[in-house]
Design a protein around this motif. Structure first.
Motif, PDB file in Angstrom:
ATOM      1  N   SER A 241      18.162 100.754  49.046  1.00 18.35           N
ATOM      2  CA  SER A 241      18.953 100.564  50.259  1.00 18.35           C
ATOM      3  C   SER A 241      20.420 100.824  49.949  1.00 18.35           C
ATOM      4  O   SER A 241      20.876 100.602  48.820  1.00 18.35           O
ATOM      5  CB  SER A 241      18.772  99.144  50.819  1.00 18.35           C
ATOM      6  OG  SER A 241      19.231  98.165  49.901  1.00 18.35           O
ATOM      7  N   SER A 242      21.151 101.304  50.939  1.00 22.26           N
ATOM      8  CA  SER A 242      22.572 101.582  50.759  1.00 22.26           C
ATOM      9  C   SER A 242      23.374 100.286  50.857  1.00 22.26           C
ATOM     10  O   SER A 242      22.920  99.298  51.438  1.00 22.26           O
ATOM     11  CB  SER A 242      23.054 102.591  51.789  1.00 22.26           C
ATOM     12  OG  SER A 242      22.832 102.121  53.099  1.00 22.26           O
ATOM     13  N   ALA A 243      24.575 100.322  50.284  1.00 19.71           N
ATOM     14  CA  ALA A 243      25.383  99.104  50.183  1.00 19.71           C
ATOM     15  C   ALA A 243      25.763  98.538  51.543  1.00 19.71           C
ATOM     16  O   ALA A 243      25.914  97.325  51.707  1.00 19.71           O
ATOM     17  CB  ALA A 243      26.637  99.399  49.365  1.00 19.71           C
ATOM     18  N   GLY A 244      25.910  99.429  52.541  1.00 22.37           N
ATOM     19  CA  GLY A 244      26.352  98.960  53.858  1.00 22.37           C
ATOM     20  C   GLY A 244      25.243  98.576  54.804  1.00 22.37           C
ATOM     21  O   GLY A 244      25.504  98.288  55.980  1.00 22.37           O
ATOM     22  N   LEU A 245      23.998  98.554  54.328  1.00 21.46           N
ATOM     23  CA  LEU A 245      22.880  98.193  55.218  1.00 21.46           C
ATOM     24  C   LEU A 245      23.122  96.798  55.794  1.00 21.46           C
ATOM     25  O   LEU A 245      23.357  95.843  55.051  1.00 21.46           O
ATOM     26  CB  LEU A 245      21.569  98.200  54.419  1.00 21.46           C
ATOM     27  CG  LEU A 245      20.302  98.022  55.260  1.00 21.46           C
ATOM     28  CD1 LEU A 245      19.967  99.316  55.982  1.00 21.46           C
ATOM     29  CD2 LEU A 245      19.117  97.622  54.360  1.00 21.46           C
ATOM     30  N   PRO A 246      23.050  96.647  57.141  1.00 21.70           N
ATOM     31  CA  PRO A 246      23.344  95.342  57.756  1.00 21.70           C
ATOM     32  C   PRO A 246      22.177  94.355  57.644  1.00 21.70           C
ATOM     33  O   PRO A 246      21.610  93.910  58.638  1.00 21.70           O
ATOM     34  CB  PRO A 246      23.620  95.718  59.219  1.00 21.70           C
ATOM     35  CG  PRO A 246      22.788  96.914  59.456  1.00 21.70           C
ATOM     36  CD  PRO A 246      22.791  97.684  58.164  1.00 21.70           C
ATOM     37  N   ALA A 247      21.845  94.013  56.399  1.00 21.92           N
ATOM     38  CA  ALA A 247      20.729  93.089  56.174  1.00 21.92           C
ATOM     39  C   ALA A 247      21.128  91.686  56.598  1.00 21.92           C
ATOM     40  O   ALA A 247      22.247  91.230  56.356  1.00 21.92           O
ATOM     41  CB  ALA A 247      20.325  93.115  54.704  1.00 21.92           C
ATOM     42  N   SER A 248      20.198  90.994  57.253  1.00 20.32           N
ATOM     43  CA  SER A 248      20.438  89.623  57.698  1.00 20.32           C
ATOM     44  C   SER A 248      20.382  88.684  56.506  1.00 20.32           C
ATOM     45  O   SER A 248      19.582  88.874  55.578  1.00 20.32           O
ATOM     46  CB  SER A 248      19.388  89.218  58.726  1.00 20.32           C
ATOM     47  OG  SER A 248      19.570  87.874  59.130  1.00 20.32           O
ATOM     48  N   VAL A 249      21.237  87.681  56.518  1.00 19.85           N
ATOM     49  CA  VAL A 249      21.261  86.707  55.428  1.00 19.85           C
ATOM     50  C   VAL A 249      20.841  85.340  55.940  1.00 19.85           C
ATOM     51  O   VAL A 249      20.830  85.071  57.125  1.00 19.85           O
ATOM     52  CB  VAL A 249      22.661  86.607  54.782  1.00 19.85           C
ATOM     53  CG1 VAL A 249      23.003  87.913  54.103  1.00 19.85           C
ATOM     54  CG2 VAL A 249      23.710  86.281  55.825  1.00 19.85           C
TER      55      VAL A 249
END
Length: 249
Positions: A241-249
């Motif tokens: 995955s790319s660094a800017g992926l808006p993964a939920s935390v």
């Protein structure tokens, strides 16, 4: 308001989180559904009377096609050049612009909702998603990316606002994406998700990367500079995955 519509061979869900009168929300949903059915009538490769079917049979000339059809043909040609031929509306033989049309039609649907006054909505067409504003809870829209082997699990959960999410994979529809270099089904990647500002492009980029195979990992990483982040799973189970992926935390 939530609405589900069977159209374009899938289920399109429309969620409106705006604090507006119910009749206004209903009118917005009706307008979007009307647009999506119009797209299906004109671009379906399964309908003998569709514009794209007539074009495939050479009953009409591209110059005489509708403005929307000319736009789609030009966009597919641009994407063919941009992806070094890996996004190819002719990859399986006859013209099939479906890899662009679904994302494009949902992007337009979202724009129509904005024009009608909706600033908080999410349109999901079988995993091609355009989200605007916030959900009814006030938080960003949460989008689950299905695990490519275990249907009851998720590989990623994204939190998106004013973004598009497109996923292309081989785990549901089988070998439907072809590598134009080999002429055979795409191999190397099991699932590709692209997140960015435009769903038509995100959808096409996901399809192109899947066609590239593992070479698509490096290709997609370059698109992050243009605002398109990605998440991929290879055939042998590795995840990127790319660094800017808006993964939920």
């Amino acid at each position: 308001m939530h609405h589900a519509e069977h159209v374009m061979g899938t289920v399109v869900s429309i969620d409106l989180a705006d604090n507006l009168p119910p009749q206004e929300l209903r009118a917005m949903v009706d307008d979007v559904c009307g647009w999506l059915h119009e797209v299906d009538r004109r671009f379906s490769t399964y309908r003998e009377d569709s514009e794209v079917s007539k074009l495939r049979r050479r009953e009409i000339d591209p110059a005489d096609c509708s403005r929307d059809m000319r736009h789609v043909l030009e966009a597919c040609a641009d994407l063919w050049r941009e992806t070094d031929g890996y996004f190819d509306a002719y990859a399986a033989g006859p013209l099939d612009p479906s890899g662009y049309v679904k994302g494009w039609s949902v992007e337009i649907a979202s724009a129509r909702l904005v024009q009608a006054g909706s600033v908080n909505h999410c349109v999901n067409a079988g995993g091609d998603i355009r989200a605007r504003g916030r959900s009814a809870t006030g938080a960003p829209w949460r989008v689950g990316i299905r695990h490519p082997w275990e249907a009851d699990k998720l590989s990623w959960v994204l939190a998106v606002s004013d973004q598009a999410v497109a996923t292309s994979g081989v785990y549901e529809r089988g070998d439907h994406v072809f590598n134009p270099r080999t002429g055979g089904p795409a191999r190397g990647l099991r699932s590709v998700t692209v997140v960015g500002p435009d769903l038509a492009l995100a959808d096409a980029y996901a399809t192109a990367a899947l066609a590239m195979g593992e070479a698509g990992i490096a290709w997609l990483s370059k698109l992050a500079a243009d605002g398109y982040d990605s998440a991929l799973v290879t055939d042998d189970g590795r995840a990127f995955s790319s660094a800017g992926l808006p993964a939920s935390v």
